[in-house]
Each structure stands twice: as C-alpha cells, then as structure tokens.
Scaffold this active site. Structure first.
Site, PDB file in Angstrom:
ATOM      1  N   SER A 114      -8.784   3.324   5.254  1.00 38.84           N
ATOM      2  CA  SER A 114      -8.078   4.509   4.791  1.00 38.84           C
ATOM      3  C   SER A 114      -7.334   5.168   5.951  1.00 38.84           C
ATOM      4  O   SER A 114      -6.424   4.595   6.513  1.00 38.84           O
ATOM      5  CB  SER A 114      -9.056   5.476   4.106  1.00 38.84           C
ATOM      6  OG  SER A 114      -8.372   6.543   3.513  1.00 38.84           O
ATOM      7  N   ASP A 274      -1.715   8.273   2.900  1.00 39.77           N
ATOM      8  CA  ASP A 274      -2.606   7.801   3.955  1.00 39.77           C
ATOM      9  C   ASP A 274      -2.477   6.281   4.074  1.00 39.77           C
ATOM     10  O   ASP A 274      -1.617   5.661   3.442  1.00 39.77           O
ATOM     11  CB  ASP A 274      -4.048   8.229   3.680  1.00 39.77           C
ATOM     12  CG  ASP A 274      -4.614   7.617   2.410  1.00 39.77           C
ATOM     13  OD1 ASP A 274      -3.833   7.137   1.566  1.00 39.77           O
ATOM     14  OD2 ASP A 274      -5.852   7.611   2.251  1.00 39.77           O
ATOM     15  N   ASP A 276      -4.138   3.556   3.073  1.00 36.09           N
ATOM     16  CA  ASP A 276      -4.222   2.656   1.915  1.00 36.09           C
ATOM     17  C   ASP A 276      -3.510   3.224   0.695  1.00 36.09           C
ATOM     18  O   ASP A 276      -3.654   2.707  -0.410  1.00 36.09           O
ATOM     19  CB  ASP A 276      -5.672   2.302   1.585  1.00 36.09           C
ATOM     20  CG  ASP A 276      -6.513   3.493   1.162  1.00 36.09           C
ATOM     21  OD1 ASP A 276      -6.276   4.605   1.683  1.00 36.09           O
ATOM     22  OD2 ASP A 276      -7.436   3.326   0.348  1.00 36.09           O
TER      23      ASP A 276
END
Length: 339
Positions: A114, A274, A276
């Site tokens: 992430s 972000d 992902d």
C-alpha cells in the site's frame, strides 16, 4: 518433496511478518520467498476448509514496488503446489483484482505494501465473497502447512528450477471489468469539460485511471510520474507533495515542462491514489488537500447511502452534518477488515 509441518502462527512469530490492518506486512528482508509461499499455503488451506467446494483458480496481482515481482513468483508457486491454477492479472489496482475475484467467485491475492516504503511489502487476501475479516485471520493463523525442504535456497529464496510454470493470464479481463464498472455507472461522459491533473507518482493504477478519467470525458494531464516507488500515504500526505500540488494548481509547472498561465489555473482538481490505488488523494483547484474521510462523507451523500460503516477515527462531520441523521451509522475499530 518432504518437509516439516508448521502452523502459520508459529511462522508469524519467527518471521516477524504479522497480520496488519489489511493482510500481512513486513520488511522485504523478512518477506522471503519461503515466508510468502507459506502464507499463501495457509490462506489456501483456510479457503479449502471453510468453503463447501474448493475453487480451482486463484487470481493474483501486484503493485509497482521493486520486491513485488519476486513475491508474486513465490505466491504463484504456492498456488500451484496447493493444486490450484494461478491467474495472473498483472499490475493493477487492488479494487480491480478484488472485483475480478468476487465476480468470478474465486480467491485473490494482492501483493502490495500500500503506502508504506519500498523496503517493506505485504499481501492482501480475499475470499471469493469478500476481503478476509478478523475472524478469518484467526483461522488462518491455525492452519498447518508443510514447506518442502528442496524448494528454497539458504536465504529462503525460491530456486530457479522451481519457479512456477502453470500460471495463466487473465488477458486483461480484470482491467476491463474495473473500467467497465465505472463507465456503466457514469455514462454520457459526466466529466466532460473538467480539467484534472493526475498525480501519477508510482501508483499501480496510474495508467488505467488516466484512461478511465479520459473516457469519462475529463481533460486529463499526467503529473509527477516516477519510475521509482514513492511511499504516498493519502492520510499522512508529505509536505513536499502538498507544496507540489499548490505549485501545479498555481500554474507553476516548469518542473513538468507544461505551458501554464498563472492567471488561469490549469486544473479544476488534482487527483491521485496511494500505491495500490485503493484510496483516493484529492486536491482542490488551488491545491488544498481534501481529506479522505471528508471525501467519504461527500460520496455517501451523493449515493444517498442507507448505512454508513467507518472507523472511529473518521471525521465527525459525518454526524455533525446531519445529512444522515435518520440513517444507520456504524463506527468500527481501525482497519479495513473491521469495516
């Protein structure tokens, strides 16, 4: 191949790679192929024990950080050894992989850290019917798996002769499913005339989001693309990113080679995600950050939501706005598996 049985909770303690707010995360140095292989086996053992019929395929995808291709390889090998077929969906947003898995009623595994730095990574697990919850994590901890001795070298890395060989491609199906969902929900180019600056950085969804915004009618401009992974946290935005957004919004775009008129700001909004691409990052026309929980409230109002589920740390405007006074609002512990 022979090997010793091991419980996943024992592996967690030994490896230093625990469950986090969403799946497992840890230092890349701790997330060896052996550890990632074992976690995958544990997840699939949980799937087989909790579903009436074991799925035959597992969808996999990843983000753009440097360790992701290696970890994906170990994940695909584990899927093969579990007697299932890995379906490679490429490098796509987490929501695109999830949608593909849910639609096809198969499990999915996203390799991503992430927003955390490049020296860390993680794995997000989805059942065929939704993201794993906290009670699922406890069941995964109790799974006992066997790791073959001969697969890995002394550093815990997969030997080349045992690289996966049975992977099939989704042929772009996950990406198409993701874009079609938005285009069907919002027909007739609702963003026509809207000028959007897309802060691409190293977000895995940067290309598909550019295509999607353009297809929805927006005049989309690529900004800040990076070939090296940048840890962009949508809820703890770096000062340099806020400053850059203000410069872009003010028309000071020399850093990107754009022709901008300071008297005529070039964008109506600057958008990003972000790493992902499962959380939005939005700046308004003058470069002011619009927090994600504020966006959540605005989206809930737009959708005329009947029930709102959000963590305890979300903005109190949810209640103070009185927009949802007669509806059901639930606040949970922090972490997407609770939501």
């Amino acid at each position: 191949m022979s090997g010793l049985p091991m419980k996943i909770d024992v592996l967690m303690k030994k490896s230093g790679v625990p469950f986090g707010t969403s799946g497992v995360r840890g230092l890349v140095s701790d997330m060896t192929d052996r550890v990632c292989y074992a976690y995958t086996l544990g997840f699939l053992a949980f799937i087989k024990r909790t579903l009436p019929e074991s799925p035959k395929r597992v969808a996999v995808a990843g983000d753009l950080r440097s360790s992701t291709p290696r970890i994906l390889r170990a994940v695909r090998r584990a899927i093969e050894d579990a007697g299932m077929l890995p379906v490679d969906c490429g490098f796509i947003p987490t929501p695109a992989l999830s949608l593909y898995g849910f639609t096809n009623a198969i499990p999915s595994i996203m390799v991503t850290g992430s927003h955390i730095p490049d020296d860390r990574n993680g794995m997000k697990f989805n059942r065929p019917d939704g993201e794993i919850l906290k009670e699922d994590e406890e069941l995964i901890r109790q799974q006992e798996i066997t790791i073959p001795h001969d697969l890995f070298g002394p550093e815990g890395m997969l030997k080349p002769e045992f690289f996966p060989s049975q992977t099939v491609s989704d042929d772009g199906g996950a990406k198409r499913m993701y874009t079609d969902r938005y285009l069907k929900a919002f027909p007739d180019k609702p963003l026509a005339g809207v000028r959007i600056g897309l802060f691409e950085h190293s977000a895995v969804g940067r290309d598909v989001i550019f295509e999607l915004l353009t297809a929805l009618g927006a005049q989309t401009t690529s900004l800040g693309r990076s070939e090296h992974f940048l840890a962009i946290d949508t809820e703890a935005v770096r000062a340099e990113d806020i400053g850059q957004a203000k410069r872009w919004a003010a028309g000071n775009c020399a850093i990107d080679g754009m022709a901008c008129d300071p008297a005529n700001p070039p964008f109506d909004v600057i958008f990003s995600t972000d790493g992902d691409s499962d959380r939005p990052l939005l700046f308004d026309e003058v470069g002011r950050l619009v927090r994600g929980d504020v966006l959540g409230v605005l989206c809930a109002r737009f959708l005329d939501a009947d029930c709102i589920v959000t963590p305890v740390n979300s903005n109190t405007m949810l209640e103070r706005s009185a927009w949802f006074g007669k509806r059901h609002t639930i606040r949970t512990k922090i972490g997407s598996p609770y939501v």
